[in-house]
Motif scaffolding. Sequence first.
Motif, mmCIF file in Angstrom:
data_model
loop_
_atom_site.group_PDB
_atom_site.id
_atom_site.type_symbol
_atom_site.label_atom_id
_atom_site.label_comp_id
_atom_site.label_asym_id
_atom_site.label_seq_id
_atom_site.Cartn_x
_atom_site.Cartn_y
_atom_site.Cartn_z
ATOM 1 N N PHE A 1 3.504 0.834 2.827
ATOM 2 C CA PHE A 1 3.233 -0.221 3.796
ATOM 3 C C PHE A 1 3.148 -1.568 3.106
ATOM 4 C CE2 PHE A 1 2.588 1.844 7.738
ATOM 5 C CZ PHE A 1 2.017 3.076 7.478
ATOM 6 N N LEU B 1 4.509 7.128 2.437
ATOM 7 C CA LEU B 1 4.770 5.967 3.284
ATOM 8 C C LEU B 1 4.325 4.735 2.521
ATOM 9 C CD1 LEU B 1 3.572 6.565 6.963
ATOM 10 C CD2 LEU B 1 5.681 5.486 6.264
ATOM 11 N N GLY C 1 -7.383 -14.711 -0.029
ATOM 12 C CA GLY C 1 -8.534 -13.815 -0.075
ATOM 13 C C GLY C 1 -8.580 -12.928 1.142
ATOM 14 N N LEU C 2 -9.188 -11.753 0.987
ATOM 15 C CA LEU C 2 -9.201 -10.781 2.074
ATOM 16 C C LEU C 2 -10.170 -11.161 3.181
ATOM 17 C CD1 LEU C 2 -9.004 -7.521 -0.008
ATOM 18 C CD2 LEU C 2 -7.420 -8.187 1.779
ATOM 19 N N ARG C 3 -11.226 -11.877 2.866
ATOM 20 C CA ARG C 3 -12.229 -12.190 3.890
ATOM 21 C C ARG C 3 -11.754 -13.280 4.836
ATOM 22 N NH1 ARG C 3 -17.443 -10.048 3.133
ATOM 23 N NH2 ARG C 3 -17.850 -9.246 1.031
ATOM 24 N N ASP D 1 -13.719 -9.127 -2.534
ATOM 25 C CA ASP D 1 -12.284 -9.302 -2.314
ATOM 26 C C ASP D 1 -11.450 -8.050 -2.582
ATOM 27 O OD1 ASP D 1 -9.824 -11.860 -2.906
ATOM 28 O OD2 ASP D 1 -10.953 -11.399 -1.106
ATOM 29 N N GLN E 1 0.710 5.230 1.191
ATOM 30 C CA GLN E 1 -0.057 6.198 1.975
ATOM 31 C C GLN E 1 0.528 7.588 1.772
ATOM 32 O OE1 GLN E 1 0.088 5.925 6.316
ATOM 33 N NE2 GLN E 1 -2.044 6.588 6.462
ATOM 34 N N LEU F 1 -4.773 5.936 1.667
ATOM 35 C CA LEU F 1 -4.179 4.607 1.514
ATOM 36 C C LEU F 1 -4.602 3.994 0.195
ATOM 37 C CD1 LEU F 1 -4.510 2.917 4.976
ATOM 38 C CD2 LEU F 1 -2.531 2.732 3.516
ATOM 39 N N PHE G 1 -0.081 -5.366 9.325
ATOM 40 C CA PHE G 1 0.721 -4.350 8.655
ATOM 41 C C PHE G 1 2.095 -4.189 9.305
ATOM 42 C CE2 PHE G 1 -1.929 -2.001 5.632
ATOM 43 C CZ PHE G 1 -3.174 -2.552 5.895
ATOM 44 N N GLY G 2 3.101 -3.937 8.455
ATOM 45 C CA GLY G 2 4.392 -3.495 8.940
ATOM 46 C C GLY G 2 4.351 -2.022 9.310
ATOM 47 N N ASN G 3 5.481 -1.512 9.805
ATOM 48 C CA ASN G 3 5.537 -0.119 10.233
ATOM 49 C C ASN G 3 5.834 0.854 9.095
ATOM 50 O OD1 ASN G 3 4.924 -0.858 12.796
ATOM 51 N ND2 ASN G 3 6.993 -0.689 13.592
ATOM 52 N N TYR H 1 0.839 -1.185 0.000
ATOM 53 C CA TYR H 1 0.000 0.000 0.000
ATOM 54 C C TYR H 1 0.880 1.243 0.000
ATOM 55 C CZ TYR H 1 -4.203 -2.668 1.212
ATOM 56 O OH TYR H 1 -5.266 -3.539 1.194
ATOM 57 N N GLU I 1 3.712 3.879 13.405
ATOM 58 C CA GLU I 1 3.420 2.453 13.270
ATOM 59 C C GLU I 1 2.515 2.182 12.073
ATOM 60 O OE1 GLU I 1 3.487 1.677 18.097
ATOM 61 O OE2 GLU I 1 1.952 0.723 16.855
ATOM 62 N N GLY I 2 2.365 0.899 11.764
ATOM 63 C CA GLY I 2 1.437 0.497 10.721
ATOM 64 C C GLY I 2 0.019 0.408 11.259
ATOM 65 N N LEU I 3 -0.907 0.048 10.383
ATOM 66 C CA LEU I 3 -2.296 -0.056 10.791
ATOM 67 C C LEU I 3 -2.520 -1.355 11.578
ATOM 68 C CD1 LEU I 3 -2.347 1.868 8.240
ATOM 69 C CD2 LEU I 3 -4.712 1.151 7.989
ATOM 70 N N PRO J 1 -7.327 -11.639 8.740
ATOM 71 C CA PRO J 1 -7.028 -10.205 8.798
ATOM 72 C C PRO J 1 -5.654 -9.888 8.228
ATOM 73 C CG PRO J 1 -6.753 -11.201 10.951
ATOM 74 C CD PRO J 1 -7.312 -12.262 10.078
ATOM 75 N N LEU J 2 -5.480 -8.630 7.841
ATOM 76 C CA LEU J 2 -4.190 -8.143 7.392
ATOM 77 C C LEU J 2 -3.367 -7.697 8.586
ATOM 78 C CD1 LEU J 2 -4.901 -5.961 4.234
ATOM 79 C CD2 LEU J 2 -4.268 -8.357 4.377
#
Lengths: 115, 110
Positions: free
Chosen positions: A90, A88, A98-100, B96, A37, A43, A106-108, A35, B42-44, A103-104
Amino acid sequence: DSGVTQTPKHLITATGQRVTLRCSPRSGDLSVYWYQQSLDQGLQFLIQYYNGEERAKGNILERFSAQQFPDLHSELNLSSLELGDSALYFCASSSTGGLRGSPLHFGNGTRLTVT
Amino acid sequence: GDSVTQMEGPVTLSEEAFLTINCTYTATGYPSLFWYVQYPGEGLQLLLKATKADDKGSNKGFEATYRKETTSFHLEKGSVQVSDSAVYFCALINTDKLIFGTGTRLQVFP
């Protein structure tokens, strides 16, 4: 700690240059998402890889490319950099394609400044 | 296409005040709804989620209810702390695709 590692934390470079951002996903996660940002765009999803293969593409410029390696780490390559690429970046990982499904995490992020 | 709209920030509150951050969405079908929080540097992080109408997601004193009739998923907390200062993102997953709102900065002062 999300378990997602991004390097470097900060990157300052000049217009026209090329940089590589690196992401190591959480142990066991097969999907990596990138991503961008920025203040004016929020985002934006760039690209997703799942187990080494490109899975989904978002608003990724042709000057940008990514890959996921056999050890599942991923690199985002940004070339012919412009001032507007300052943002930024990410990386996020998940265990499924799949996204559902999960959960994702995230890195910093890597803060890129193009001068 | 699908979209998420959040109230603009910053939202500035005193400690122990009541918090509401508005979020509305546009989507076909039955999206899942999320709130993410981003602390400075930080990230999310996923804060809470709801996957169907009338579900209430809750975590760390925050809660949000999936309202299909008003296409909303407002974030609330009864008593904020200084440590809640962060940027909050409303998001949805549909077909998705994960779509984020623009984020709302919350600043809590002692």
